[in-house]
Design a protein around this motif. Structure first.
Motif, PDB file in Angstrom:
ATOM      1  N   VAL A 115     -13.146  13.268 -21.482  1.00 56.26           N
ATOM      2  CA  VAL A 115     -12.817  12.675 -22.765  1.00 56.26           C
ATOM      3  C   VAL A 115     -13.840  13.144 -23.784  1.00 56.26           C
ATOM      4  O   VAL A 115     -15.043  13.040 -23.563  1.00 56.26           O
ATOM      5  CB  VAL A 115     -12.834  11.133 -22.667  1.00 56.26           C
ATOM      6  N   ASN A 159     -15.606  13.106 -27.568  1.00 52.59           N
ATOM      7  CA  ASN A 159     -15.956  12.201 -28.665  1.00 52.59           C
ATOM      8  C   ASN A 159     -15.860  10.734 -28.274  1.00 52.59           C
ATOM      9  O   ASN A 159     -15.470   9.894 -29.080  1.00 52.59           O
ATOM     10  CB  ASN A 159     -15.086  12.472 -29.901  1.00 52.59           C
ATOM     11  N   ALA A 160     -16.202  10.398 -27.082  1.00 49.77           N
ATOM     12  CA  ALA A 160     -16.217   9.006 -26.667  1.00 49.77           C
ATOM     13  C   ALA A 160     -17.540   8.387 -27.105  1.00 49.77           C
ATOM     14  O   ALA A 160     -18.601   8.975 -26.921  1.00 49.77           O
ATOM     15  CB  ALA A 160     -16.056   8.893 -25.164  1.00 49.77           C
TER      16      ALA A 160
END
Length: 91
Positions: free
Chosen positions: A72, A74-75
């Motif tokens: 994932v 830009n978490a």
């Protein structure tokens, strides 16, 4: 065996090369224990070949896992609870 040559092998050929080197290493160790000193330098080469084969195999597994499960992007990191505890302690 050179690293670039190992990288060009298929998965099956890689396993066969690793098993072959492991068998040769076993035989050389056995001969060494019997007192035969020929081929001692070959021990180091065989160990390196086995390590290279295992490294390339592991790289392929990791690459396949990354392709199957992309990370994932830009978490946001988890919120720290430390400041909340400090505020609660002061009050």
């Amino acid at each position: 065996m050179e690293l670039e040559k190992i990288r060009t092998l298929s998965d099956e050929e890689l396993v066969k090369a690793e098993l072959s080197a492991a068998e040769q290493l076993f035989r050389l160790r056995f001969q060494k224990s019997l007192g035969n000193q020929e081929g001692i330098k070959k021990l180091r080469v065989l160990k390196l070949d086995i390590a290279r084969s295992k490294t390339v195999a592991r790289e392929r597994v990791i690459a396949a896992d990354k392709a199957a499960n992309p990370a994932v992007v830009n978490a946001a990191p988890a919120k720290s609870t430390r400041t909340d505890r400090k505020k609660a302690k002061k009050a």
